[in-house]
Enzyme design. Structure first.
Site, PDB file in Angstrom:
ATOM      1  N   GLY A  18     -44.795 -98.068   6.469  1.00 50.86           N
ATOM      2  CA  GLY A  18     -43.755 -97.374   5.698  1.00 50.86           C
ATOM      3  C   GLY A  18     -43.944 -95.870   5.644  1.00 50.86           C
ATOM      4  N   GLU A  19     -45.069 -95.359   6.168  1.00 48.68           N
ATOM      5  CA  GLU A  19     -45.252 -93.904   6.152  1.00 48.68           C
ATOM      6  C   GLU A  19     -44.386 -93.271   7.248  1.00 48.68           C
ATOM      7  OE1 GLU A  19     -49.480 -93.085   6.225  1.00 48.68           O
ATOM      8  OE2 GLU A  19     -49.798 -94.303   4.427  1.00 48.68           O
ATOM      9  N   LYS A  30     -15.596 -86.493 -24.997  1.00 49.20           N
ATOM     10  CA  LYS A  30     -16.326 -87.728 -24.639  1.00 49.20           C
ATOM     11  C   LYS A  30     -17.708 -87.715 -25.286  1.00 49.20           C
ATOM     12  CE  LYS A  30     -18.522 -88.469 -20.475  1.00 49.20           C
ATOM     13  NZ  LYS A  30     -18.548 -88.480 -19.001  1.00 49.20           N
ATOM     14  N   ASP A  45     -12.779 -85.037 -12.156  1.00 48.52           N
ATOM     15  CA  ASP A  45     -14.161 -84.772 -12.586  1.00 48.52           C
ATOM     16  C   ASP A  45     -14.974 -84.395 -11.353  1.00 48.52           C
ATOM     17  OD1 ASP A  45     -16.268 -84.558 -14.322  1.00 48.52           O
ATOM     18  OD2 ASP A  45     -16.234 -86.639 -14.991  1.00 48.52           O
ATOM     19  N   SER A  53     -19.569 -91.858 -11.053  1.00 45.73           N
ATOM     20  CA  SER A  53     -20.780 -92.630 -10.755  1.00 45.73           C
ATOM     21  C   SER A  53     -20.529 -94.102 -11.089  1.00 45.73           C
ATOM     22  CB  SER A  53     -21.948 -92.030 -11.540  1.00 45.73           C
ATOM     23  OG  SER A  53     -23.094 -92.793 -11.355  1.00 45.73           O
ATOM     24  N   THR A  54     -20.772 -94.508 -12.327  1.00 46.10           N
ATOM     25  CA  THR A  54     -20.464 -95.893 -12.705  1.00 46.10           C
ATOM     26  C   THR A  54     -18.956 -96.074 -12.897  1.00 46.10           C
ATOM     27  OG1 THR A  54     -20.549 -95.452 -15.078  1.00 46.10           O
ATOM     28  CG2 THR A  54     -22.635 -96.024 -14.000  1.00 46.10           C
TER      29      THR A  54
END
Ligand code: R5P
Length: 297
Positions: free
Chosen positions: A38-39, A193, A219, A223-224
């Site tokens: 994984g390096e 908000k 905006d 994101s969510t």
């Protein structure tokens, strides 16, 4: 631009291709792979001696990208590169700009100091500047270019929406909403908000009367999708037309898209600072123009 070379990190080939062709710039050859453990293995095959190296690395979901990027930037310097320019259309870690609760890391500042160690030029688009008002307050980089997508967003609205009413889902969106509303000569409103958690917000709607218009929720980031969702629900309950949601940076996933469309959003439109299927507003030319302006002499 003979003294410049572009180096694309994985996933950035499209923007690199546009820059290479519009700026007539060489694209450098780099090998990157993971060892079985994984390096990272990195090899730069192009001559970078005395060149300005433009690294194209969109740092959305940055944690796995930042270490290889640092290895590359430092290796380029060791190999004689004159300066390093980082292009990241989305600049991450801008939202935790304060210690809201005791013991929290202020990751905006920590991330900025990390990048500042090995970059001479930074080009990015609409970073989330809120309590930190200038990138130079946290980034110690010789040249910082903050580019704005507002004209492109306004152009999209003018070409696609007849009677827009621009709505910012929170105070932080005001800078984009104010500018875009001016450019399209449309009325606007900003909602109050309060955020209680990643997916929990409450809003307080101002008195908006323009029920005959098309609400454009604008905006910098989706994101969510919670912020857009809550505003959409309120608008529809109050008898407004189905809104169009527009953002600069699409950090969302498919679930968010489904939630928004199921809630009654008529359309989602974003800039292509982050690759996604709704990224109709192309920002590549902003970067081309900025590189031409910088000249890199
Ligand atoms: C933050 O302040 C940004 O401007 C956005 O309002 C926020 O990131 C949106 O997040 P979400 O889509 O999760 O509500």
């Amino acid at each position: 631009m003979k003294n410049c070379i572009l180096i694309s990190l994985p996933g950035n080939q499209q923007l690199t291709g546009v820059l290479a062709s519009k700026l007539n710039m060489q694209v450098g050859d780099i090998e990157m792979r993971d060892f079985p453990d994984g390096e990272s293995y990195i090899r730069i095959n192009s001559n970078v001696q005395n060149k300005i190296v433009i690294l194209i690395c969109n740092l959305v979901h940055p944690n796995n990208k930042i270490l290889p990027l640092m290895f590359i930037a430092k290796t380029l310097k060791e190999l004689g590169a004159k300066k390093i320019c980082l292009i990241t259309p989305y600049l991450p870690y801008m939202r935790q700009d304060k210690r809201f609760k005791s013991g929290e890391a202020i990751t905006s500042i920590l991330f900025a100091s990390l990048i500042s160690n090995w970059v001479n030029f930074l080009i990015t688009i609409d970073p989330h500047l809120h309590r930190i008002t200038n990138l130079s307050d946290i980034y110690s980089i010789d040249s910082i270019s903050v580019l704005h997508s507002t004209k492109l967003i306004a152009e999209w609205i003018c070409n696609n929406v007849d009677s827009p009413f621009i709505i910012g889902p929170d105070e932080e969106s005001r800078q984009w909403v104010d500018e875009v509303a001016k450019l399209v000569s449309a009325p606007y409103a900003i909602i109050e908000k309060t955020r209680y958690g990643d997916r929990e917000v409450s809003i307080s709607m101002p008195d908006i009367r323009e029920k005959d218009k098309t609400p454009i929720l604008l905006d910098d980031i989706i994101s969510t999708g919670t912020s857009m969702l809550v505003v959409t629900q309120q608008l529809l309950t109050q008898g407004f037309n189905s809104p169009v949601c527009i953002c600069v940076h699409a950090l969302f996933d498919e679930k968010t898209v489904n939630n928004l469309l199921n809630a009654g959003v008529q359309k989602i439109v974003t800039c292509n600072t982050i690759h996604n299927t709704f990224g109709q507003i192309d920002i590549a030319y902003l970067i081309v123009e900025e590189i031409l302006r910088l000249k890199f002499d």
